[in-house]
Design an enzyme around this catalytic site. Structure first.
Site, mmCIF file in Angstrom:
data_model
loop_
_atom_site.group_PDB
_atom_site.id
_atom_site.type_symbol
_atom_site.label_atom_id
_atom_site.label_comp_id
_atom_site.label_asym_id
_atom_site.label_seq_id
_atom_site.Cartn_x
_atom_site.Cartn_y
_atom_site.Cartn_z
ATOM 1 C CB SER A 181 -1.143 0.109 1.409
ATOM 2 O OG SER A 181 -1.158 1.315 1.412
ATOM 3 C CG HIS A 210 -9.093 0.562 -0.884
ATOM 4 N ND1 HIS A 210 -8.428 0.262 0.542
ATOM 5 C CD2 HIS A 210 -10.274 0.524 -0.545
ATOM 6 C CE1 HIS A 210 -9.522 0.143 1.377
ATOM 7 N NE2 HIS A 210 -10.484 0.416 0.750
ATOM 8 C CG MET A 258 -7.735 7.482 2.071
ATOM 9 S SD MET A 258 -6.832 7.620 3.786
ATOM 10 C CE MET A 258 -6.368 5.899 4.019
ATOM 11 C CG ASP A 283 -6.198 -2.808 2.906
ATOM 12 O OD1 ASP A 283 -5.211 -2.436 3.288
ATOM 13 O OD2 ASP A 283 -6.749 -1.724 2.407
ATOM 14 C CG MET A 321 -11.848 -2.251 4.777
ATOM 15 S SD MET A 321 -10.145 -1.925 4.129
ATOM 16 C CE MET A 321 -9.404 -0.904 5.295
ATOM 17 C CG MET A 368 -11.161 3.676 1.723
ATOM 18 S SD MET A 368 -9.670 3.685 2.856
ATOM 19 C CE MET A 368 -8.228 3.849 1.308
ATOM 20 C CG HIS A 407 -3.916 -1.339 -1.580
ATOM 21 N ND1 HIS A 407 -5.189 -2.127 -2.108
ATOM 22 C CD2 HIS A 407 -4.339 -0.608 -0.850
ATOM 23 C CE1 HIS A 407 -6.036 -2.019 -1.328
ATOM 24 N NE2 HIS A 407 -5.549 -0.788 -0.459
ATOM 25 C CG ASP A 429 -5.058 2.703 0.794
ATOM 26 O OD1 ASP A 429 -5.926 1.806 0.569
ATOM 27 O OD2 ASP A 429 -3.750 2.170 1.191
HETATM 28 C C1 DX5 Z 1 -6.379 2.003 5.303
HETATM 29 C C2 DX5 Z 1 -5.777 1.568 3.892
HETATM 30 C C3 DX5 Z 1 -4.605 0.473 4.152
HETATM 31 C C4 DX5 Z 1 -3.510 0.773 4.572
HETATM 32 C C5 DX5 Z 1 -2.811 -0.392 5.014
HETATM 33 O O1 DX5 Z 1 -7.623 2.685 5.173
HETATM 34 O O2 DX5 Z 1 -6.851 0.940 3.075
HETATM 35 O O3 DX5 Z 1 -4.434 -0.085 2.819
HETATM 36 O O4 DX5 Z 1 -2.973 1.809 4.027
HETATM 37 O O5 DX5 Z 1 -1.581 0.069 5.621
HETATM 38 P P1 DX5 Z 1 -1.139 -0.723 6.785
HETATM 39 O O6 DX5 Z 1 -0.602 -2.215 6.160
HETATM 40 O O7 DX5 Z 1 0.139 0.029 7.343
HETATM 41 O O8 DX5 Z 1 -2.234 -1.119 7.842
HETATM 42 ZN ZN ZN Z 2 -6.327 0.094 1.326
#
Ligand code: DX5
Ligand code: ZN
Length: 223
Positions: A7, A65, A36, A174, A136, A67, A32, A34
């Site tokens: 990630s 991903h 947000m 994840d 998750m 969010m 991956h 993320d």
């Molecule tokens: C959380 C993200 C994850 C996160 C994982 O909201 O979706 O992908 O970055 O990071 P670690 O492995 O540090 O929990």
């Molecule tokens: Zn993620």
């Protein structure tokens, strides 16, 4: 086959290019990403512009991903930026099936994600349809949180259901995943492991990935 998806959220953002090739060289399968929006989750990460820029430097599979509160509104910009699979949150939208179908109409693989408080029944209708189901193992929003093993019951239910239907479903976990807990994930039936901190915050990501692959081999789905 086990897919390892570092990630990018845990990377050193002052050197994204270097960080990505570090993961690629260490044997990662997916990257991956993320996304947000500060609304669906209380944090802001990066958008399609960053994805488009890093796309020029790697052929890795971009596992996006989302969010964000309105995934459909932004899906096209992430597809254009080079996403290979788009995953949105069940909790983010009023009609997850309609959003799923609309994204699939763009002829891109689509996954659906559930946060820890969402029951697995919510995504059972997607088992025969989605390209991936993301369970998750932390509350979405931040990297570096502790793994919630209780979420793995949902993975088990999904893997059983997929096997019953004869489907080779990608089940991604994840949040808080490392070499130590990878075995719990794979024996529950997960085959895509996202890992941020455990891969980016070490100087030896290859060693961690090898340990994860070893764990998967020694701890396959136990039913
Ligand atoms: C959380 C993200 C994850 C996160 C994982 O909201 O979706 O992908 O970055 O990071 P670690 O492995 O540090 O929990
Ligand atoms: Zn993620």
């Amino acid at each position: 086959m086990l897919y390892i998806a570092p990630s990018l959220l845990a990377a050193d953002f002052s050197d994204l290019k270097g960080e990505i090739s570090r993961m690629e060289d260490a044997g990662a399968n997916y990257l991956h990403l993320d996304v947000m929006d500060g609304h669906f989750v209380p944090n802001i990460s990066y958008g399609a512009g960053v994805v488009a820029d890093i796309r020029r430097h790697t052929n890795m599979i971009f596992d996006v991903h989302l969010m964000i509160s309105d995934p459909l509104r932004y899906a096209d910009s992430f597809i254009k930026a080079g996403a290979d699979i788009i995953t949105f949150h069940y909790e983010a939208v009023n009609n997850p099936m309609a959003v799923f179908k609309a994204i699939k109409e763009r002829e891109i693989p689509c996954g659906i994600a559930i946060s820890p408080k969402t029951s697995v029944e919510a995504v059972l209708p997607f088992v025969g349809l989605a390209d991936m189901i993301l369970v998750m193992t932390v509350e979405p929003g931040f990297g570096g949180q502790s793994f919630m093993p209780e979420c793995l019951d949902k993975v088990r239910v999904l893997r059983r259901e997929a096997l019953k239907m004869g489907i080779n479903l990608n089940i991604e976990v994840d949040g808080g995943i490392n070499a130590e807990n990878a075995a719990y994930c794979t024996e529950a039936g997960a085959n895509v492991l996202v890992a941020g901190s455990s891969l980016f915050k070490t100087k030896k990501p290859r060693t961690v990935m090898s340990a994860m692959r070893e764990a998967a081999k020694e701890h396959p789905f136990i039913g």
